[in-house]
Design an enzyme around this catalytic site. Structure first.
Site, PDB file in Angstrom:
ATOM      1  N   LYS A 126      34.682  43.738  39.334  1.00 53.37           N
ATOM      2  CA  LYS A 126      35.325  42.441  39.152  1.00 53.37           C
ATOM      3  C   LYS A 126      36.635  42.456  39.932  1.00 53.37           C
ATOM      4  CE  LYS A 126      37.097  39.235  35.642  1.00 53.37           C
ATOM      5  NZ  LYS A 126      37.306  39.017  34.198  1.00 53.37           N
TER       6      LYS A 126
ATOM      7  N   ARG B 245      40.608  29.390  34.879  1.00 45.85           N
ATOM      8  CA  ARG B 245      41.817  29.526  34.074  1.00 45.85           C
ATOM      9  C   ARG B 245      42.239  28.187  33.479  1.00 45.85           C
ATOM     10  NH1 ARG B 245      44.537  34.138  38.020  1.00 45.85           N
ATOM     11  NH2 ARG B 245      42.989  35.727  37.449  1.00 45.85           N
TER      12      ARG B 245
ATOM     13  N   ARG C 242      46.576  40.024  37.734  1.00 47.71           N
ATOM     14  CA  ARG C 242      45.825  41.100  37.078  1.00 47.71           C
ATOM     15  C   ARG C 242      45.458  42.206  38.063  1.00 47.71           C
ATOM     16  NH1 ARG C 242      42.639  36.325  34.411  1.00 47.71           N
ATOM     17  NH2 ARG C 242      43.839  36.022  32.494  1.00 47.71           N
TER      18      ARG C 242
ATOM     19  N   GLU D 155      32.783  51.858  40.629  1.00 47.40           N
ATOM     20  CA  GLU D 155      32.948  51.263  39.303  1.00 47.40           C
ATOM     21  C   GLU D 155      31.594  51.034  38.624  1.00 47.40           C
ATOM     22  OE1 GLU D 155      35.451  50.687  37.434  1.00 47.40           O
ATOM     23  OE2 GLU D 155      37.267  50.268  38.597  1.00 47.40           O
TER      24      GLU D 155
ATOM     25  N   LYS E 295      31.517  40.388  40.529  1.00 44.21           N
ATOM     26  CA  LYS E 295      32.174  39.088  40.356  1.00 44.21           C
ATOM     27  C   LYS E 295      33.438  39.058  41.207  1.00 44.21           C
ATOM     28  CE  LYS E 295      34.351  36.211  36.788  1.00 44.21           C
ATOM     29  NZ  LYS E 295      34.744  36.100  35.364  1.00 44.21           N
TER      30      LYS E 295
ATOM     31  N   SER F  15      34.071  29.925  39.209  1.00 39.95           N
ATOM     32  CA  SER F  15      34.542  28.540  39.152  1.00 39.95           C
ATOM     33  C   SER F  15      35.018  28.011  40.502  1.00 39.95           C
ATOM     34  CB  SER F  15      35.674  28.432  38.137  1.00 39.95           C
ATOM     35  OG  SER F  15      36.753  29.290  38.480  1.00 39.95           O
TER      36      SER F  15
ATOM     37  N   TYR G 104      27.425  27.721  37.046  1.00 45.01           N
ATOM     38  CA  TYR G 104      27.662  26.502  36.273  1.00 45.01           C
ATOM     39  C   TYR G 104      26.620  25.433  36.563  1.00 45.01           C
ATOM     40  CZ  TYR G 104      32.040  28.864  35.328  1.00 45.01           C
ATOM     41  OH  TYR G 104      32.968  29.794  34.933  1.00 45.01           O
TER      42      TYR G 104
END
Length: 325
Positions: free
Chosen positions: A198, A208, A219, A235, A250, A276, A315
């Protein structure tokens, strides 16, 4: 006598039937997962200007949308909660009556085992600082203290009947910590979807808005550097060792190389999240008439499947499933 090329690949593109017969990759409705948002105390669905067509649901509209997705043939639902009150440790995330856990119960009641009900297991929606974990005295995300909160979240979500927990916080050791907590409590059948690779991406902006994030700063100390490809596979490999049932990359479209790497190496199913910002860009360009909306949606999801994703979170899941059927 004129001579032509020795090989003519175009022969395999001559008709729609020929192209369909010989297509190397396809998208099926069951490959798709619909991300959904449920908002505490909402009296009606709340539209999101940055994500046309996406809403923050009430519990009632959440149920209706889940039924619509099931009827369209979608494979799963991923639920995010939008609480009314946040605090430093994200208390609502582990409250059995908190909005996310209440929403998960509603989905399980509504669709049963017809769809895979997935829960977002992360603190960012629930903290007043917007980070994915708890903070130490210096204001840094405390990895190991956060793992304890994730274990509590996992148990609360498993108790709702959620089938699969989506570990999206990018804390080191989160998959092992959650697996141990679930197994020790007897939830051995609850699956783990590890958000393995990610990235700290610019494409999360509309999300967000959707969760009303309180984040100040970024982050980048725990989400991955967009410059790093090999690290994505590292990972994912760590999550596999720790017991992940599914691994994920992602965002999807800007990280198809990482997705391909992970898919080639993974012995378990691989998911990718069309986030998004990817959704918003296509919707915005289509609204201006600059691209053909349906073709762009279908092509974008197919590209993610082609890169190796077995499961695509998008979505457009319900709408696209309707077209595919």
């Amino acid at each position: 006598m004129s001579t032509g090329p020795a090989e003519r690949p175009r022969r395999l593109r001559t008709t729609p039937a020929m192209r369909d017969l010989l297509a190397e990759h396809r998208t099926h409705p069951r490959d798709l997962v619909l991300p959904m948002f449920v908002k505490e105390r909402a009296s009606e669905p709340v539209s999101l200007p940055s994500m046309p067509g996406v809403v923050q649901h009430t519990l009632d509209s959440l149920r209706r949308a889940a039924t619509e997705a099931a009827e369209a043939g979608v494979g799963g639902l991923m639920l995010f909660g939008v609480p009314e009150v946040r605090d430093a440790v994200g208390s609502c995330a582990t409250d059995p009556e908190g909005i996310l856990n209440a929403g998960l119960r509603a989905l399980v009641e509504e669709v049963g085992d017809d769809l895979v009900v997935m829960s977002d297991l992360c603190l960012d929606e629930f903290t007043d600082h917007g980070h994915c974990g708890v903070l130490d005295g210096a204001g840094r995300v405390d990895n190991d203290a956060t793992l304890e909160r994730y274990q509590d979240m996992a148990l609360a979500q498993a108790e709702t009947g959620a089938h699969m927990l989506g570990l999206s916080g990018m804390m080191d050791g989160q998959t092992l910590a959650v697996r141990q907590a679930l197994d020790n409590a007897g939830h051995t059948d609850t699956s783990i979807l590890a958000y393995s690779a990610k990235y700290a991406s610019a494409f999360y902006g509309p999300f967000r808005d959707a969760v009303e994030s309180q984040l100040q700063g970024d982050r980048r100390t725990y989400q991955m550097d967009p410059a790093n490809r090999r690290e994505g596979l590292r990972e994912a490999t760590l999550d596999l060792v720790e017991g992940a049932d599914v691994v994920m990359v992602k965002p999807a479209m800007s990280y198809l190389d990482v997705l391909s790497d992970v898919a080639e190496a993974s012995p378990v199913p691989v998911a990718a999240y069309q986030v998004s910002g990817e959704y918003a860009m296509i919707e915005a360009a289509a609204a201006q008439g600059w691209i053909e909306r349906r073709r762009a949606i279908e092509e974008s999801v197919l590209s993610i499947r082609r890169a190796g994703a077995d499961v695509v979170l998008t979505y457009w899941a319900t709408e696209l499933a309707g077209w595919l059927r």
